[in-house]
Design a protein around this motif. Structure first.
Motif, PDB file in Angstrom:
ATOM      1  N   PHE A  43     -16.634   1.312   3.268  1.00 53.72           N
ATOM      2  CA  PHE A  43     -15.496   1.732   4.077  1.00 53.72           C
ATOM      3  C   PHE A  43     -14.447   0.625   4.096  1.00 53.72           C
ATOM      4  N   LEU A  44     -13.242   0.942   3.665  1.00 55.38           N
ATOM      5  CA  LEU A  44     -12.148  -0.026   3.656  1.00 55.38           C
ATOM      6  C   LEU A  44     -10.888   0.693   4.121  1.00 55.38           C
ATOM      7  N   TRP A  45     -10.118   0.051   4.974  1.00 53.99           N
ATOM      8  CA  TRP A  45      -8.864   0.649   5.435  1.00 53.99           C
ATOM      9  C   TRP A  45      -7.696  -0.225   4.954  1.00 53.99           C
ATOM     10  N   HIS A  46      -6.936   0.286   4.031  1.00 55.03           N
ATOM     11  CA  HIS A  46      -5.782  -0.422   3.462  1.00 55.03           C
ATOM     12  C   HIS A  46      -6.055  -1.915   3.230  1.00 55.03           C
ATOM     13  N   PRO A  47      -7.090  -2.225   2.422  1.00 52.74           N
ATOM     14  CA  PRO A  47      -7.485  -3.633   2.266  1.00 52.74           C
ATOM     15  C   PRO A  47      -6.377  -4.503   1.661  1.00 52.74           C
ATOM     16  N   LYS A  51      -2.806  17.324  -7.396  1.00 54.38           N
ATOM     17  CA  LYS A  51      -3.472  17.031  -8.679  1.00 54.38           C
ATOM     18  C   LYS A  51      -4.891  17.601  -8.669  1.00 54.38           C
ATOM     19  N   LEU A  52      -5.595  17.429  -7.563  1.00 53.32           N
ATOM     20  CA  LEU A  52      -6.979  17.934  -7.509  1.00 53.32           C
ATOM     21  C   LEU A  52      -7.013  19.454  -7.580  1.00 53.32           C
ATOM     22  N   LEU A  53      -6.091  20.092  -6.866  1.00 55.56           N
ATOM     23  CA  LEU A  53      -6.077  21.563  -6.888  1.00 55.56           C
ATOM     24  C   LEU A  53      -5.703  22.089  -8.267  1.00 55.56           C
ATOM     25  N   THR A 108       0.820  11.769   8.547  1.00 61.58           N
ATOM     26  CA  THR A 108       0.308  10.686   7.700  1.00 61.58           C
ATOM     27  C   THR A 108      -0.118   9.478   8.531  1.00 61.58           C
ATOM     28  N   LEU A 109      -0.038   9.605   9.841  1.00 63.05           N
ATOM     29  CA  LEU A 109      -0.316   8.462  10.721  1.00 63.05           C
ATOM     30  C   LEU A 109      -1.621   8.669  11.481  1.00 63.05           C
ATOM     31  N   LEU A 110      -1.879   7.753  12.426  1.00 60.97           N
ATOM     32  CA  LEU A 110      -3.113   7.855  13.206  1.00 60.97           C
ATOM     33  C   LEU A 110      -2.907   8.605  14.517  1.00 60.97           C
ATOM     34  N   SER A 164       7.480   2.274   8.216  1.00 65.85           N
ATOM     35  CA  SER A 164       7.306   1.146   9.106  1.00 65.85           C
ATOM     36  C   SER A 164       5.847   0.899   9.427  1.00 65.85           C
ATOM     37  N   THR A 165       4.990   1.879   9.188  1.00 60.19           N
ATOM     38  CA  THR A 165       3.604   1.674   9.655  1.00 60.19           C
ATOM     39  C   THR A 165       2.788   0.630   8.925  1.00 60.19           C
ATOM     40  N   PRO A 166       2.886   0.265   7.733  1.00 63.47           N
ATOM     41  CA  PRO A 166       3.665   0.835   6.674  1.00 63.47           C
ATOM     42  C   PRO A 166       2.833   1.837   5.862  1.00 63.47           C
ATOM     43  N   THR A 167       3.224   3.070   5.907  1.00 64.19           N
ATOM     44  CA  THR A 167       2.557   4.094   5.115  1.00 64.19           C
ATOM     45  C   THR A 167       3.612   4.687   4.219  1.00 64.19           C
ATOM     46  N   SER A 168       3.943   5.849   4.422  1.00 68.69           N
ATOM     47  CA  SER A 168       5.001   6.620   3.833  1.00 68.69           C
ATOM     48  C   SER A 168       4.606   7.418   2.625  1.00 68.69           C
ATOM     49  N   GLY A 182     -16.115  16.435   1.860  1.00 66.44           N
ATOM     50  CA  GLY A 182     -14.816  15.831   2.147  1.00 66.44           C
ATOM     51  C   GLY A 182     -14.425  14.912   1.017  1.00 66.44           C
ATOM     52  N   CYS A 183     -13.205  15.058   0.553  1.00 72.42           N
ATOM     53  CA  CYS A 183     -12.690  14.159  -0.493  1.00 72.42           C
ATOM     54  C   CYS A 183     -11.928  13.049   0.199  1.00 72.42           C
ATOM     55  N   GLY A 184     -12.399  11.816   0.041  1.00 66.78           N
ATOM     56  CA  GLY A 184     -11.800  10.667   0.703  1.00 66.78           C
ATOM     57  C   GLY A 184     -12.500  10.417   2.024  1.00 66.78           C
ATOM     58  N   GLU A 194     -15.127   8.807  -7.240  1.00 68.54           N
ATOM     59  CA  GLU A 194     -13.786   9.398  -7.141  1.00 68.54           C
ATOM     60  C   GLU A 194     -13.848  10.882  -7.506  1.00 68.54           C
ATOM     61  N   VAL A 195     -13.376  11.727  -6.632  1.00 70.10           N
ATOM     62  CA  VAL A 195     -13.348  13.171  -6.927  1.00 70.10           C
ATOM     63  C   VAL A 195     -12.308  13.403  -8.019  1.00 70.10           C
ATOM     64  N   VAL A 196     -12.720  14.063  -9.099  1.00 71.01           N
ATOM     65  CA  VAL A 196     -11.788  14.259 -10.216  1.00 71.01           C
ATOM     66  C   VAL A 196     -11.506  15.738 -10.498  1.00 71.01           C
TER      67      VAL A 196
HETATM   68  C1  LIG Z   1      -0.912  -1.139   5.674  1.00 67.93           C
HETATM   69  C2  LIG Z   1      -0.849   0.115   6.484  1.00 67.93           C
HETATM   70  C3  LIG Z   1      -0.860   0.026   7.851  1.00 67.93           C
HETATM   71  C4  LIG Z   1      -0.801   1.187   8.621  1.00 67.93           C
HETATM   72  N1  LIG Z   1      -0.768   1.056   9.970  1.00 67.93           N
HETATM   73  C5  LIG Z   1      -0.687   2.170  10.731  1.00 67.93           C
HETATM   74  C6  LIG Z   1      -0.606   2.072  12.149  1.00 67.93           C
HETATM   75  O1  LIG Z   1      -0.605   0.973  12.705  1.00 67.93           O
HETATM   76  N2  LIG Z   1      -0.521   3.218  12.863  1.00 67.93           N
HETATM   77  C7  LIG Z   1      -0.516   4.444  12.258  1.00 67.93           C
HETATM   78  O2  LIG Z   1      -0.451   5.454  12.962  1.00 67.93           O
HETATM   79  N3  LIG Z   1      -0.578   4.565  10.922  1.00 67.93           N
HETATM   80  C8  LIG Z   1      -0.657   3.467  10.147  1.00 67.93           C
HETATM   81  N4  LIG Z   1      -0.699   3.590   8.780  1.00 67.93           N
HETATM   82  C9  LIG Z   1      -0.684   4.936   8.184  1.00 67.93           C
HETATM   83  C10 LIG Z   1      -1.985   5.331   7.524  1.00 67.93           C
HETATM   84  O3  LIG Z   1      -1.703   6.342   6.618  1.00 67.93           O
HETATM   85  C11 LIG Z   1      -3.023   5.777   8.496  1.00 67.93           C
HETATM   86  O4  LIG Z   1      -3.322   4.670   9.271  1.00 67.93           O
HETATM   87  C12 LIG Z   1      -4.359   6.237   7.912  1.00 67.93           C
HETATM   88  O5  LIG Z   1      -4.807   5.342   6.938  1.00 67.93           O
HETATM   89  C13 LIG Z   1      -4.353   7.650   7.380  1.00 67.93           C
HETATM   90  O6  LIG Z   1      -5.695   7.983   7.112  1.00 67.93           O
HETATM   91  P1  LIG Z   1      -6.142   8.951   5.929  1.00 67.93           P
HETATM   92  O7  LIG Z   1      -7.611   9.044   6.008  1.00 67.93           O
HETATM   93  O8  LIG Z   1      -5.366  10.203   6.005  1.00 67.93           O
HETATM   94  O9  LIG Z   1      -5.657   8.240   4.610  1.00 67.93           O
HETATM   95  P2  LIG Z   1      -6.210   6.866   3.940  1.00 67.93           P
HETATM   96  O10 LIG Z   1      -6.418   5.834   4.979  1.00 67.93           O
HETATM   97  O11 LIG Z   1      -5.285   6.579   2.851  1.00 67.93           O
HETATM   98  O12 LIG Z   1      -7.627   7.293   3.390  1.00 67.93           O
HETATM   99  C14 LIG Z   1      -7.776   8.143   2.284  1.00 67.93           C
HETATM  100  C15 LIG Z   1      -9.034   7.756   1.558  1.00 67.93           C
HETATM  101  O13 LIG Z   1      -9.264   8.668   0.497  1.00 67.93           O
HETATM  102  C16 LIG Z   1      -9.742   7.945  -0.625  1.00 67.93           C
HETATM  103  N5  LIG Z   1      -9.474   8.755  -1.825  1.00 67.93           N
HETATM  104  C17 LIG Z   1      -8.268   9.121  -2.331  1.00 67.93           C
HETATM  105  N6  LIG Z   1      -8.423   9.907  -3.414  1.00 67.93           N
HETATM  106  C18 LIG Z   1      -9.763  10.033  -3.599  1.00 67.93           C
HETATM  107  C19 LIG Z   1     -10.547  10.722  -4.559  1.00 67.93           C
HETATM  108  N7  LIG Z   1      -9.999  11.443  -5.528  1.00 67.93           N
HETATM  109  N8  LIG Z   1     -11.894  10.635  -4.473  1.00 67.93           N
HETATM  110  C20 LIG Z   1     -12.482   9.901  -3.482  1.00 67.93           C
HETATM  111  N9  LIG Z   1     -11.769   9.226  -2.545  1.00 67.93           N
HETATM  112  C21 LIG Z   1     -10.428   9.304  -2.600  1.00 67.93           C
HETATM  113  C22 LIG Z   1      -8.985   6.637  -0.572  1.00 67.93           C
HETATM  114  O14 LIG Z   1      -9.677   5.625  -1.280  1.00 67.93           O
HETATM  115  C23 LIG Z   1      -8.929   6.384   0.930  1.00 67.93           C
HETATM  116  O15 LIG Z   1      -9.997   5.593   1.379  1.00 67.93           O
HETATM  117  C24 LIG Z   1      -0.737   2.455   7.994  1.00 67.93           C
HETATM  118  C25 LIG Z   1      -0.707   2.534   6.609  1.00 67.93           C
HETATM  119  C26 LIG Z   1      -0.750   1.379   5.847  1.00 67.93           C
HETATM  120  C27 LIG Z   1      -0.680   1.480   4.355  1.00 67.93           C
END
Ligand SMILES: Cc1cc2nc3c(=O)[nH]c(=O)nc-3n(C[C@H](O)[C@H](O)[C@H](O)COP(=O)(O)OP(=O)(O)OC[C@H]3O[C@@H](n4cnc5c(N)ncnc54)[C@H](O)[C@@H]3O)c2cc1C
Length: 508
Positions: free
Chosen positions: A49-53, A394-396, A485-487, A432-436, A9-11, A131-133
């Protein structure tokens, strides 16, 4: 011994963490040795493990119920639920007494980190700080080579299947792309851990600090409030510190998370989004437009109230001060302004001299009158401009492998109406999540992104035969809907994807 993984898994954000949980649960119910996917590794570039630090700001809360955690909607009796986390941390009763479905962002991040630690103890390999490159085929059919980089050195792994869930990367407006090496400009994604140093450096100059925040979505509103609170505690000199929030719209708008609207985040809505484009050309764009205000360019009502209250207090203090002529204390509070109907079209750095108080000059265009005006100088510019979802592309494209999956052509409205078209394009809307990432293309727009075909179960469809399966999550909003893109659906989605991975012949 064969070192080839069954799955890499990447990421390792919530999307892939939910997959890890679904896999561990399969191992528990079927016995790992009998499972087709036994050897699994996730590669994550963060050191742990970090979530949007960068946006873990004090007091910010989740915009989703705790019941939409990593697993509950798929398996409420799982040991990975948010409730199980609370229980194991002796906070279940306190959380109940708190009386809210919405944990703080800090607590949810801690829940995710707890779950990440737990899957590791149950046999999932996670390699942080890598980081997967590059992704390429090997000379062995059905085996991919994944290259990642760690502290400048390269690591390669081979795998039968790949899962790309990299989240977004900051969307940078073209007006400032040439200046991104300036430390005065930062995206909200790194705000929380960058701003203390930047403020203390600027404060050392012993003059009022001027900051511009760009964007009308949740991140910008949160950052504006946070800046206000930080600046309140920084001594001002002859004039107060200032924060300008620059937005394109006439006013900040509330996000809609009312009960009926919220059904668009139900798992069934994924089928609706996916099927609708086949059945009814044009309907997908209309559906996105209808639900855009659930997540894009909008701010949650509580945050709006907090911001409005700050502005109201400012007005009140001004009124009192002007009547009594003794408002020195109130007037030292930071000044907030919302510059509405303004679009950033240019920016330049000015040399700092005794006369200039800041270093960034912004050219804004009035979105109605089309007139241009210079604003600033600002000490700091913060971009609340959302995220792009192009890392998978980009990865593909990092090797010849991409040619097996994407067609090198631009996506047009017509393509969007076809089934299985998956690729999103940045439009710098703030979420608004804020993601986008952005929504799918508006009718008539084209994207330079290559066109990828994705099944309902998130597998990329190769153009030429390719035995390895590649799955994507978080970058298929245009086909799988606004939850992508959300949870909202990650627990259910993880179940669907892992089911597909388990099959000898995946779904088409
Ligand atoms: C501040 C914030 C608050 C949010 N709040 C909510 C909420 O309340 N409710 C909701 O539904 N959504 C929310 N979101 C949306 C958010 O996208 C999701 O919560 C969630 O993070 C999506 O998970 P993900 O694993 O798909 O992406 P991410 O959380 O972005 O995780 C992707 C991971 O991949 C890693 N990565 C990327 N490229 C590489 C690579 N090449 N090699 C290795 N690792 C890599 C990154 O470092 C990251 O850790 C929020 C977003 C933000 C920014």
């Amino acid at each position: 011994m064969d070192q080839t993984y069954d799955l890499v898994g990447c990421g390792f954000g919530p999307s892939n963490l939910a997959i890890a949980i679904a896999i561990v649960e399969r191992w528990n119910s079927e016995s790992r040795e009998r499972c087709p996917i036994k050897k699994v590794c996730f590669i994550e570039k963060h050191p742990r493990f970090l979530w949007h630090p960068g946006m873990l700001l004090p007091g910010t809360t989740m915009q989703i119920s705790f019941l939409k955690d990593l697993v509950t909607l798929r398996n409420p009796s799982s040991e990975f639920t948010f409730l199980a986390y609370l229980h194991s941390n002796n906070r279940l009763l306190s959380f109940i007494n708190r009386g809210s479905f919405f944990p703080t962002r800090r607590e949810f991040a801690d829940y995710l980190a707890w779950a990440a630690e737990k899957v590791k103890t149950l046999g999932i390999e996670i390699s942080y700080g890598e980081e997967v490159v590059e992704i390429r085929e090997t000379c062995i059919e059905g085996v991919l080579q994944i290259t990642s980089s760690r502290d400048g050195s390269q690591i390669t792994r081979t795998t039968k299947n790949l899962l790309i869930s990299p989240g977004g990367s900051p969307a940078i407006p073209s007006a400032v792309t040439h200046m991104m090496d300036s430390e005065n400009i930062l995206h909200t994604s790194i705000y929380a851990y960058s701003i203390p140093r930047l403020l203390s450096q600027t404060a050392a100059k012993q003059r009022p600090i001027r900051i511009a925040v760009l964007g009308g979505g949740q991140s910008s509103a949160e950052v504006t409030i946070d800046l206000y609170r930080r600046l309140e505690h920084l001594p001002a000199s002859d004039r107060p510190h200032e924060v300008d929030l620059i937005i394109r719209k006439g006013s900040l708008k509330p996000s809609d998370d009312s009960p009926f609207t919220n059904t668009i985040f139900n798992p069934e809505a994924t089928d609706l989004f996916y099927e609708i484009s086949t059945a009814n050309p044009g309907a997908r764009s209309r559906l996105f437009s209808e639900y855009r205000n659930t997540n894009y360019g909008v701010v949650n009502p509580e945050t709006l109230d907090t911001l409005h209250e700050l502005l109201y207090e400012q007005e009140l203090s001004d009124g009192i001060a002007s009547r009594s002529n003794s408002g020195t204390a109130e007037n030292s509070a930071p000044r907030l302004r919302i510059l509405n109907n303004q679009c950033l079209i240019g920016a330049s750095l000015t040399e700092e001299t005794d006369q200039t108080e800041g270093r960034l000059s912004l050219t804004l265009q009035d979105t109605h009158k089309r007139t241009l005006a210079a604003f600033g100088p600002y000490d700091i510019l913060i971009l609340g401009t959302g995220y792009e979802r192009q890392i998978h592309t980009k990865l593909l494209s990092s090797s010849e492998l991409g040619k097996k999956f994407y067609r090198d052509q631009t996506i047009t409205e017509t393509d969007l109406l076809n089934p299985l078209t998956a690729s999103s394009t940045p439009d710098s809307t703030e979420a608004s999540t804020p993601t986008s990432s952005s929504l799918s293309l508006e009718p008539g727009m084209t994207s330079p992104s290559p066109k990828l075909l994705v099944t309902r179960k998130y597998r990329l469809v190769p153009i030429e035969p390719c035995k390895s399966r590649i799955y994507v999550q978080g970058c298929v909003e245009s086909t799988h809907g606004i939850s992508d893109t959300l949870l909202s659906v990650i627990g259910v989605r993880a179940g669907e994807l892992v089911d597909d991975l388990w099959k000898d012949e995946p779904d088409t």
